[in-house]
Design a protein around this motif. Structure first.
Motif, PDB file in Angstrom:
ATOM      1  N   PRO A 155       0.815  -1.224   0.000  1.00  0.00           N
ATOM      2  CA  PRO A 155       0.000   0.000   0.000  1.00  0.00           C
ATOM      3  C   PRO A 155       0.849   1.275   0.000  1.00  0.00           C
ATOM      4  CG  PRO A 155      -0.840  -1.556   1.609  1.00  0.00           C
ATOM      5  CD  PRO A 155       0.488  -2.086   1.154  1.00  0.00           C
ATOM      6  N   LEU A 156       2.011   1.253   0.697  1.00  0.00           N
ATOM      7  CA  LEU A 156       2.900   2.422   0.691  1.00  0.00           C
ATOM      8  C   LEU A 156       3.429   2.667  -0.710  1.00  0.00           C
ATOM      9  CD1 LEU A 156       4.534   4.642   2.071  1.00  0.00           C
ATOM     10  CD2 LEU A 156       6.282   2.910   2.619  1.00  0.00           C
ATOM     11  N   TRP A 157       3.851   1.595  -1.380  1.00  0.00           N
ATOM     12  CA  TRP A 157       4.347   1.708  -2.761  1.00  0.00           C
ATOM     13  C   TRP A 157       3.270   2.316  -3.655  1.00  0.00           C
ATOM     14  CZ3 TRP A 157       3.061   0.080  -7.613  1.00  0.00           C
ATOM     15  CH2 TRP A 157       4.049   0.072  -8.603  1.00  0.00           C
ATOM     16  N   LYS A 158       2.038   1.838  -3.504  1.00  0.00           N
ATOM     17  CA  LYS A 158       0.935   2.356  -4.324  1.00  0.00           C
ATOM     18  C   LYS A 158       0.734   3.853  -4.081  1.00  0.00           C
ATOM     19  CE  LYS A 158      -4.052   1.912  -5.074  1.00  0.00           C
ATOM     20  NZ  LYS A 158      -5.294   1.164  -4.737  1.00  0.00           N
ATOM     21  N   ALA A 159       0.772   4.285  -2.822  1.00  0.00           N
ATOM     22  CA  ALA A 159       0.574   5.702  -2.502  1.00  0.00           C
ATOM     23  C   ALA A 159       1.668   6.563  -3.119  1.00  0.00           C
ATOM     24  CB  ALA A 159       0.546   5.884  -0.987  1.00  0.00           C
ATOM     25  N   VAL A 160       2.905   6.088  -3.048  1.00  0.00           N
ATOM     26  CA  VAL A 160       4.029   6.830  -3.635  1.00  0.00           C
ATOM     27  C   VAL A 160       3.881   6.916  -5.147  1.00  0.00           C
ATOM     28  CG1 VAL A 160       6.517   6.789  -4.053  1.00  0.00           C
ATOM     29  CG2 VAL A 160       5.622   6.276  -1.768  1.00  0.00           C
ATOM     30  N   MET A 161       3.585   5.781  -5.782  1.00  0.00           N
ATOM     31  CA  MET A 161       3.538   5.748  -7.243  1.00  0.00           C
ATOM     32  C   MET A 161       2.320   6.479  -7.799  1.00  0.00           C
ATOM     33  SD  MET A 161       6.273   4.376  -8.331  1.00  0.00           S
ATOM     34  CE  MET A 161       6.258   3.441  -9.855  1.00  0.00           C
ATOM     35  N   GLU A 162       1.207   6.448  -7.108  1.00  0.00           N
ATOM     36  CA  GLU A 162       0.061   7.233  -7.566  1.00  0.00           C
ATOM     37  C   GLU A 162       0.395   8.714  -7.561  1.00  0.00           C
ATOM     38  OE1 GLU A 162      -4.032   4.763  -6.654  1.00  0.00           O
ATOM     39  OE2 GLU A 162      -3.138   5.904  -4.998  1.00  0.00           O
ATOM     40  N   SER A 163       1.151   9.144  -6.561  1.00  0.00           N
ATOM     41  CA  SER A 163       1.576  10.553  -6.505  1.00  0.00           C
ATOM     42  C   SER A 163       2.545  10.870  -7.640  1.00  0.00           C
ATOM     43  CB  SER A 163       2.232  10.834  -5.154  1.00  0.00           C
ATOM     44  OG  SER A 163       2.715  12.164  -5.096  1.00  0.00           O
ATOM     45  N   VAL A 164       3.466   9.960  -7.903  1.00  0.00           N
ATOM     46  CA  VAL A 164       4.449  10.173  -8.976  1.00  0.00           C
ATOM     47  C   VAL A 164       3.763  10.277 -10.337  1.00  0.00           C
ATOM     48  CG1 VAL A 164       6.343   9.072 -10.238  1.00  0.00           C
ATOM     49  CG2 VAL A 164       6.369   9.107  -7.737  1.00  0.00           C
ATOM     50  N   HIS A 165       2.734   9.477 -10.551  1.00  0.00           N
ATOM     51  CA  HIS A 165       2.050   9.444 -11.841  1.00  0.00           C
ATOM     52  C   HIS A 165       0.913  10.473 -11.946  1.00  0.00           C
ATOM     53  CE1 HIS A 165       4.048   5.496 -11.853  1.00  0.00           C
ATOM     54  NE2 HIS A 165       3.861   5.459 -13.167  1.00  0.00           N
ATOM     55  N   GLU A 166       0.670  11.200 -10.892  1.00  0.00           N
ATOM     56  CA  GLU A 166      -0.515  12.072 -10.840  1.00  0.00           C
ATOM     57  C   GLU A 166      -0.568  13.081 -11.981  1.00  0.00           C
ATOM     58  OE1 GLU A 166      -2.894  14.895  -7.604  1.00  0.00           O
ATOM     59  OE2 GLU A 166      -0.950  13.998  -7.088  1.00  0.00           O
ATOM     60  N   ASP A 167       0.515  13.755 -12.256  1.00  0.00           N
ATOM     61  CA  ASP A 167       0.535  14.786 -13.302  1.00  0.00           C
ATOM     62  C   ASP A 167       1.062  14.253 -14.623  1.00  0.00           C
ATOM     63  OD1 ASP A 167      -0.434  16.684 -11.516  1.00  0.00           O
ATOM     64  OD2 ASP A 167       1.592  17.133 -10.773  1.00  0.00           O
ATOM     65  N   LEU A 168       1.196  12.955 -14.731  1.00  0.00           N
ATOM     66  CA  LEU A 168       1.722  12.356 -15.954  1.00  0.00           C
ATOM     67  C   LEU A 168       0.572  12.031 -16.900  1.00  0.00           C
ATOM     68  CD1 LEU A 168       4.242  11.155 -17.413  1.00  0.00           C
ATOM     69  CD2 LEU A 168       3.701   8.982 -16.308  1.00  0.00           C
ATOM     70  N   ASP A 169       0.690  12.514 -18.120  1.00  0.00           N
ATOM     71  CA  ASP A 169      -0.350  12.247 -19.115  1.00  0.00           C
ATOM     72  C   ASP A 169      -0.105  10.853 -19.699  1.00  0.00           C
ATOM     73  OD1 ASP A 169      -2.479  12.476 -20.834  1.00  0.00           O
ATOM     74  OD2 ASP A 169      -1.341  13.608 -22.343  1.00  0.00           O
ATOM     75  N   TYR A 170      -0.284   9.852 -18.827  1.00  0.00           N
ATOM     76  CA  TYR A 170       0.046   8.500 -19.267  1.00  0.00           C
ATOM     77  C   TYR A 170      -1.088   7.887 -20.065  1.00  0.00           C
ATOM     78  CZ  TYR A 170      -2.669   6.976 -15.144  1.00  0.00           C
ATOM     79  OH  TYR A 170      -3.650   6.757 -14.215  1.00  0.00           O
ATOM     80  N   GLN A 171      -0.698   6.990 -20.919  1.00  0.00           N
ATOM     81  CA  GLN A 171      -1.651   6.268 -21.761  1.00  0.00           C
ATOM     82  C   GLN A 171      -1.740   4.824 -21.283  1.00  0.00           C
ATOM     83  OE1 GLN A 171       0.006   6.648 -25.654  1.00  0.00           O
ATOM     84  NE2 GLN A 171      -0.285   8.862 -25.763  1.00  0.00           N
ATOM     85  N   ASP A 172      -2.797   4.185 -21.654  1.00  0.00           N
ATOM     86  CA  ASP A 172      -2.982   2.777 -21.290  1.00  0.00           C
ATOM     87  C   ASP A 172      -2.084   1.934 -22.194  1.00  0.00           C
ATOM     88  OD1 ASP A 172      -3.811   0.386 -20.340  1.00  0.00           O
ATOM     89  OD2 ASP A 172      -5.760   0.396 -21.324  1.00  0.00           O
ATOM     90  N   LYS A 173      -0.898   1.621 -21.706  1.00  0.00           N
ATOM     91  CA  LYS A 173       0.044   0.836 -22.492  1.00  0.00           C
ATOM     92  C   LYS A 173       0.703  -0.208 -21.599  1.00  0.00           C
ATOM     93  CE  LYS A 173       4.178   3.764 -21.948  1.00  0.00           C
ATOM     94  NZ  LYS A 173       5.234   4.470 -22.687  1.00  0.00           N
ATOM     95  N   PRO A 174       1.196  -1.286 -22.187  1.00  0.00           N
ATOM     96  CA  PRO A 174       1.812  -2.339 -21.376  1.00  0.00           C
ATOM     97  C   PRO A 174       3.218  -1.967 -20.941  1.00  0.00           C
ATOM     98  CG  PRO A 174       1.925  -2.926 -23.695  1.00  0.00           C
ATOM     99  CD  PRO A 174       1.131  -1.646 -23.613  1.00  0.00           C
ATOM    100  N   ILE A 175       3.719  -2.683 -19.974  1.00  0.00           N
ATOM    101  CA  ILE A 175       5.117  -2.550 -19.576  1.00  0.00           C
ATOM    102  C   ILE A 175       5.980  -3.014 -20.750  1.00  0.00           C
ATOM    103  CG2 ILE A 175       6.857  -3.390 -17.942  1.00  0.00           C
ATOM    104  CD1 ILE A 175       4.517  -3.747 -15.930  1.00  0.00           C
ATOM    105  N   LYS A 176       7.070  -2.314 -20.993  1.00  0.00           N
ATOM    106  CA  LYS A 176       7.873  -2.536 -22.195  1.00  0.00           C
ATOM    107  C   LYS A 176       8.261  -4.003 -22.398  1.00  0.00           C
ATOM    108  CE  LYS A 176      12.102  -1.027 -24.538  1.00  0.00           C
ATOM    109  NZ  LYS A 176      13.287  -0.147 -24.474  1.00  0.00           N
ATOM    110  N   ALA A 177       8.608  -4.694 -21.332  1.00  0.00           N
ATOM    111  CA  ALA A 177       9.085  -6.077 -21.460  1.00  0.00           C
ATOM    112  C   ALA A 177       8.050  -7.001 -22.082  1.00  0.00           C
ATOM    113  CB  ALA A 177       9.501  -6.612 -20.102  1.00  0.00           C
ATOM    114  N   VAL A 178       6.758  -6.691 -21.904  1.00  0.00           N
ATOM    115  CA  VAL A 178       5.707  -7.577 -22.416  1.00  0.00           C
ATOM    116  C   VAL A 178       4.944  -6.940 -23.576  1.00  0.00           C
ATOM    117  CG1 VAL A 178       5.422  -8.875 -20.280  1.00  0.00           C
ATOM    118  CG2 VAL A 178       4.142  -6.756 -20.598  1.00  0.00           C
ATOM    119  N   GLU A 179       5.533  -5.936 -24.205  1.00  0.00           N
ATOM    120  CA  GLU A 179       4.885  -5.301 -25.362  1.00  0.00           C
ATOM    121  C   GLU A 179       4.789  -6.250 -26.553  1.00  0.00           C
ATOM    122  OE1 GLU A 179       5.732  -0.494 -25.172  1.00  0.00           O
ATOM    123  OE2 GLU A 179       7.219  -1.813 -26.078  1.00  0.00           O
TER     124      GLU A 179
END
Length: 325
Positions: A155-179
């Motif tokens: 849960p701590l990891w999730k809270a940190v990463m949600e904050s890191v990604h908050e202002d990121l205009d990310y797209q729904d894409k897979p992790i590079k290794a499994v593209e």
């Protein structure tokens, strides 16, 4: 590990057992870098604290991206299979890292819990970042209550990463290794027996798993541990012979003595056979208790009846009659 930026030193003792069992401690930066290599399709990219430094005119005076280490450490196939498994650990209801799952984004990761719960970790990746967190005392003392990586660190990891990604205009894409499609990089799906690890045979029903393998890496030997089943003598624990009366049907798992199965000292091969339905009848030896000799001892031949008085004359008469004929 050295190729992943983890040098030999006081915190890394390069012994086989120590590395396999995880008794060595590494920093969270080192762990995040290693997980990042898996996410990048096996390409290790040395973690850096900054990318560029600009002067007052906006000119680049330091560019860390040009000097940090990059090298292929894992094959594409290895990275694909690892990320595929680590996604299951987060994105399935049974996964220990499910509390790290971020809605609308692919996440792969792994929980960790030290002996006596002295510290818990979670390391994971998204299509954009790699991160590792640790919860524990600086002096590594045992906490008052027991906790696990999945309950606290995830849960701590999730809270940190949600904050890191908050202002990121990310797209729904897979992790590079499994593209990439797994078959395009040399992987193939095979059905294997989860007891023996060999290709599943007709007698492995109920113990078959389907998973990805590097093409050509799986032995073509079909499982010989599972048999079609047989009757077992309850007294000897061996295959029932024709003189065994108290028997039961064994599901047919025979673990070879040279199989290299490593078990706890309190768990024998027979216990493992029972776990997988083979009973203690995994032996290929037929019952050595209820043998022909045992049967003969239990059923001695009957002695012929002695003739009664006066029978001799009748016997002689029959003999004379037969001879005359």
């Amino acid at each position: 590990l050295n190729q992943l930026g983890i040098p030999n030193g006081s915190h890394l003792k390069a012994t086989g057992a120590g590395l396999a069992l995880g008794v060595n401690g590494i920093t969270m930066v080192e762990e995040a870098g290693a997980f990042g290599a898996l996410a990048n399709g096996g390409m290790y990219m040395q973690p850096i604290a900054f990318t560029t430094v600009l002067n007052d005119n906006g000119d680049v005076i330091l560019d860390a991206t040009k000097v940090h280490d990059e090298k292929q450490v894992f094959s594409e196939q290895t990275a694909w299979m690892m990320i595929d498994m680590l996604q299951d650990a987060v994105q399935t209801s049974a996964g220990t890292g499910k509390k790290a799952n971020i809605s609308g984004m692919d996440v792969a990761g792994k929980t960790g819990t030290n002996d006596s719960h002295r510290g818990v970790t979670f390391a994971g990746v998204t299509p954009y970042y790699s991160c590792a967190v640790y919860i524990g005392h600086d002096d590594y003392k045992e906490p008052k209550g027991s906790t696990y990586g999945g309950d606290a660190a995830a849960p701590l990891w999730k809270a940190v990463m949600e904050s890191v990604h908050e202002d990121l205009d990310y797209q729904d894409k897979p992790i590079k290794a499994v593209e990439k499609d797994p078959e395009s990089i040399g992987l193939t799906k095979e059905k294997v027996c989860r007891v023996s690890g060999l290709k599943a045979g007709g007698s492995c029903s109920g113990y078959v798993e389907e998973d990805w393998f590097v093409r050509g890496s799986l032995s073509q030997e079909t499982c010989t541990w599972h048999t079609s089943g047989y009757q077992v003598c309850r007294e000897s624990g061996q295959r029932a012979g024709q003189f065994c009366s108290d028997t039961y049907y064994a599901g047919g798992v025979k673990i070879p003595e040279d199989a290299g199965v490593i078990l706890r000292s309190d768990v024998g091969v027979d216990n493992l056979r029972r776990t997988y339905g083979g009973g203690s009848g995994g032996s290929s030896t037929y019952c050595t208790i209820h043998t022909q000799a045992w049967w003969n001892s239990m059923h001695p031949p009957q002695q012929p009846e002695q003739p009664a008085e006066g029978d001799d004359e009748l016997t002689n008469f029959d003999t004379i009659t037969n001879d005359a004929n």
